[in-house]
Design an enzyme around this catalytic site. Structure first.
Site, mmCIF file in Angstrom:
data_model
loop_
_atom_site.group_PDB
_atom_site.id
_atom_site.type_symbol
_atom_site.label_atom_id
_atom_site.label_comp_id
_atom_site.label_asym_id
_atom_site.label_seq_id
_atom_site.Cartn_x
_atom_site.Cartn_y
_atom_site.Cartn_z
ATOM 1 N N GLY A 32 0.829 -1.200 0.000
ATOM 2 C CA GLY A 32 0.000 0.000 0.000
ATOM 3 C C GLY A 32 0.858 1.243 0.000
ATOM 4 O O GLY A 32 0.591 2.218 -0.710
ATOM 5 N N PHE A 58 -4.308 1.312 9.378
ATOM 6 C CA PHE A 58 -4.703 0.540 10.559
ATOM 7 C C PHE A 58 -3.753 0.965 11.671
ATOM 8 O O PHE A 58 -2.551 0.697 11.602
ATOM 9 C CB PHE A 58 -4.586 -0.950 10.243
ATOM 10 C CG PHE A 58 -4.935 -1.831 11.399
ATOM 11 C CD1 PHE A 58 -6.257 -2.041 11.760
ATOM 12 C CD2 PHE A 58 -3.938 -2.452 12.132
ATOM 13 C CE1 PHE A 58 -6.586 -2.851 12.827
ATOM 14 C CE2 PHE A 58 -4.254 -3.269 13.214
ATOM 15 C CZ PHE A 58 -5.579 -3.468 13.556
ATOM 16 N N LYS A 221 -0.963 -17.914 -7.752
ATOM 17 C CA LYS A 221 0.510 -17.995 -7.800
ATOM 18 C C LYS A 221 1.122 -18.142 -6.405
ATOM 19 O O LYS A 221 2.216 -18.690 -6.259
ATOM 20 C CB LYS A 221 1.098 -16.789 -8.556
ATOM 21 C CG LYS A 221 0.704 -15.419 -7.999
ATOM 22 C CD LYS A 221 1.756 -14.777 -7.155
ATOM 23 C CE LYS A 221 1.218 -13.639 -6.339
ATOM 24 N NZ LYS A 221 2.206 -12.824 -5.680
HETATM 25 N N1 NAD Z 1 3.684 -7.004 -0.514
HETATM 26 C C1 NAD Z 1 3.710 -7.114 -1.811
HETATM 27 O O1 NAD Z 1 4.771 -7.149 -2.439
HETATM 28 C C2 NAD Z 1 2.425 -7.160 -2.583
HETATM 29 C C3 NAD Z 1 2.475 -6.930 -3.945
HETATM 30 C C4 NAD Z 1 1.291 -6.888 -4.646
HETATM 31 C C5 NAD Z 1 0.080 -7.122 -3.963
HETATM 32 N N2 NAD Z 1 0.067 -7.386 -2.652
HETATM 33 C C6 NAD Z 1 -1.226 -7.625 -2.006
HETATM 34 O O2 NAD Z 1 -1.601 -6.506 -1.253
HETATM 35 C C7 NAD Z 1 -2.311 -6.936 -0.083
HETATM 36 C C8 NAD Z 1 -1.633 -6.345 1.119
HETATM 37 O O3 NAD Z 1 -0.355 -6.926 1.206
HETATM 38 P P1 NAD Z 1 0.772 -6.293 2.068
HETATM 39 O O4 NAD Z 1 2.000 -7.080 1.827
HETATM 40 O O5 NAD Z 1 0.873 -4.876 1.805
HETATM 41 O O6 NAD Z 1 0.150 -6.475 3.520
HETATM 42 P P2 NAD Z 1 0.701 -7.391 4.666
HETATM 43 O O7 NAD Z 1 0.457 -8.820 4.426
HETATM 44 O O8 NAD Z 1 2.058 -6.919 4.841
HETATM 45 O O9 NAD Z 1 -0.185 -7.086 5.952
HETATM 46 C C9 NAD Z 1 0.138 -6.105 6.865
HETATM 47 C C10 NAD Z 1 -0.921 -5.034 6.814
HETATM 48 O O10 NAD Z 1 -2.105 -5.488 7.455
HETATM 49 C C11 NAD Z 1 -2.620 -4.429 8.197
HETATM 50 N N3 NAD Z 1 -3.463 -4.925 9.273
HETATM 51 C C12 NAD Z 1 -3.094 -5.595 10.372
HETATM 52 N N4 NAD Z 1 -4.169 -5.864 11.123
HETATM 53 C C13 NAD Z 1 -5.239 -5.363 10.472
HETATM 54 C C14 NAD Z 1 -6.641 -5.333 10.722
HETATM 55 N N5 NAD Z 1 -7.169 -5.887 11.825
HETATM 56 N N6 NAD Z 1 -7.442 -4.731 9.839
HETATM 57 C C15 NAD Z 1 -6.939 -4.213 8.722
HETATM 58 N N7 NAD Z 1 -5.630 -4.195 8.426
HETATM 59 C C16 NAD Z 1 -4.801 -4.769 9.290
HETATM 60 C C17 NAD Z 1 -1.427 -3.703 8.718
HETATM 61 O O11 NAD Z 1 -1.719 -2.347 8.962
HETATM 62 C C18 NAD Z 1 -0.467 -3.805 7.557
HETATM 63 O O12 NAD Z 1 -0.610 -2.700 6.743
HETATM 64 C C19 NAD Z 1 -2.282 -8.460 -0.105
HETATM 65 O O13 NAD Z 1 -3.480 -8.974 -0.607
HETATM 66 C C20 NAD Z 1 -1.165 -8.779 -1.052
HETATM 67 O O14 NAD Z 1 -1.363 -9.985 -1.719
HETATM 68 C C21 NAD Z 1 1.210 -7.386 -1.934
#
Ligand code: NAD
Length: 367
Positions: A32, A58, A221
């Site tokens: 994000g 969050f 994937k």
């Molecule tokens: N990380 C990557 O490289 C990547 C790339 C493309 C897409 N994504 C997708 O984006 C989405 C987010 O992935 P990420 O890696 O940024 O997140 P993450 O798996 O790192 O999760 C951590 C996030 O969850 C939030 N969180 C924790 N508890 C929470 C709650 N109770 N309610 C809401 N939010 C809460 C935290 O604030 C933190 O921002 C996923 O679906 C992932 O597949 C990730």
């Protein structure tokens, strides 16, 4: 010439003579924040978009301070994307309704287990004609089998959804290292607008119509990546891993051909960044691979390793394998997907990981 991306009627209702939109990012997280960097920079230089990009965070205490406060003063998400400055026009907001109520575009980037709660909180409190785009990689189980996360959001909030998926590991995106991505959208004008919002010279966007195939690739994937991690942990070489990737891709395609019923499922979509490219990067660089390798080498449980290794980030592969397993079982199709099944059996049913390779040896692709 109208170029805002909304339909003519909506555009008139919104009085888009100055064509200003409020671009809203939902939830801060590793990816994000990386996307916030791109969207914030694009919004700052494109008068089509409102300058301030609100980002729901969050709230967490980090080193005795609120994460929102840290982001708004230091312009850095020190917990989930340390070492990368966010543009000053990205404003972290701890209240979800306050963050999203005036948004014309909502970008969903949260681990998929929190989607339901987030949507329930903002339901009826956002603009009814807002556009949504989901970067969330996962699937849900619906009464008739598979349910896409974007469909869950669309049903709960009543807004039109697009998706963005690709080989986009957050740190590399934030480092502005060149990569590609795929936007899947139901409406061409939405695709053009979202591309304008997201694309930079180092983040190249292709827009395709098969949004459901794009999204299913992003979810599946991660299961293959768990298999790739087992393969690494067991000491197999690059040839074996290439076989995991290829057979995994074949299962992804077969799964999409059965379950993506909204329109055609073209082979070309799997050749976009959301397909082979994301699969390769995840099987080499992603967290699912890393944790699965440690599962073999340490003997610890997946839950333990998720806590130990990911600093609050969530693992998606095992959970997606469980959802996919339930859908395949319901349809009596488990035999056609031995790799997906093996990942589920090893992660949840105590099957020995040492036997993982059997799912490749007896694969229907070789029969
Ligand atoms: N990380 C990557 O490289 C990547 C790339 C493309 C897409 N994504 C997708 O984006 C989405 C987010 O992935 P990420 O890696 O940024 O997140 P993450 O798996 O790192 O999760 C951590 C996030 O969850 C939030 N969180 C924790 N508890 C929470 C709650 N109770 N309610 C809401 N939010 C809460 C935290 O604030 C933190 O921002 C996923 O679906 C992932 O597949 C990730």
């Amino acid at each position: 010439k109208r170029f805002c991306g909304f339909s003519d009627t909506t555009c008139q209702q919104k009085k888009h003579n100055t064509i200003t939109q409020h671009v809203q990012i939902i939830l801060i997280s590793a990816v994000g924040s990386a996307i916030a960097k791109i969207v914030g920079a694009n919004a700052a230089k494109n008068s089509k978009f409102a300058n301030t990009v609100k980002m729901w965070v969050f709230e967490e205490m980090v080193n005795g301070r609120k994460l929102t406060e840290i982001i708004n003063t230091e312009h850095e998400n020190i917990k989930y994307l340390p070492g990368h400055k966010l543009p000053a026009n990205v404003l972290a907001v701890p209240d979800l309704v306050e963050a999203s109520s005036d948004a014309d575009i909502l970008v969903f980037v949260i681990p998929h287990q929190f989607v339901g709660r987030v949507c329930d909180t903002i339901k009826g409190k956002i603009k009814s004609d807002a556009l949504g785009i989901s970067l969330i990689k996962g699937v849900d189980e619906g009464p008739d089998g598979l349910k896409l996360i974007s469909d869950v959001i669309q049903e709960k909030l009543g807004i039109t959804m697009s998706v963005l998926m690709g080989a986009n590991i957050a740190n590399e995106v934030a480092d502005e290292k060149f990569c590609e991505t795929t936007i899947g959208c139901k409406k061409k004008n939405h695709g053009a607008l979202l591309k304008e919002l997201m694309q930079t010279s180092n983040f190249r966007v292709t827009v395709v119509e098969e949004y459901d195939v794009v999204e299913i690739c992003g979810a599946l994937k991660n299961i293959v990546a768990v298999g790739a991690g087992f393969c690494d942990g067991l000491g197999f070489g690059d040839n074996t891993k290439a076989a995991v990737i290829r057979l995994g891709l074949m299962e992804m395609i077969a799964f999409a051909r059965i379950f993506c019923t909204a329109g055609p499922v073209s082979s070309s979509t799997f050749l976009e960044s959301c397909g082979v490219a994301d699969l390769i990067t995840t099987c080499y660089g992603g967290r699912n691979r890393k944790v699965a390798e440690a599962f073999v080498t340490t003997g610890k449980s997946i839950e333990e390793l998720e806590k130990e290794m990911l600093n609050g980030q969530k693992l998606q592969g095992p959970a997606t394998a469980a959802e996919v397993y339930a859908i395949l079982k319901h349809k009596n199709l488990i035999d056609k997907f031995p790799l997906f099944n093996a990942v589920y059996q090893i992660c949840y049913q105590g099957h020995p990981v040492t036997e993982f390779i059997k799912c490749l040896q007896n694969h229907p692709e070789h029969m």
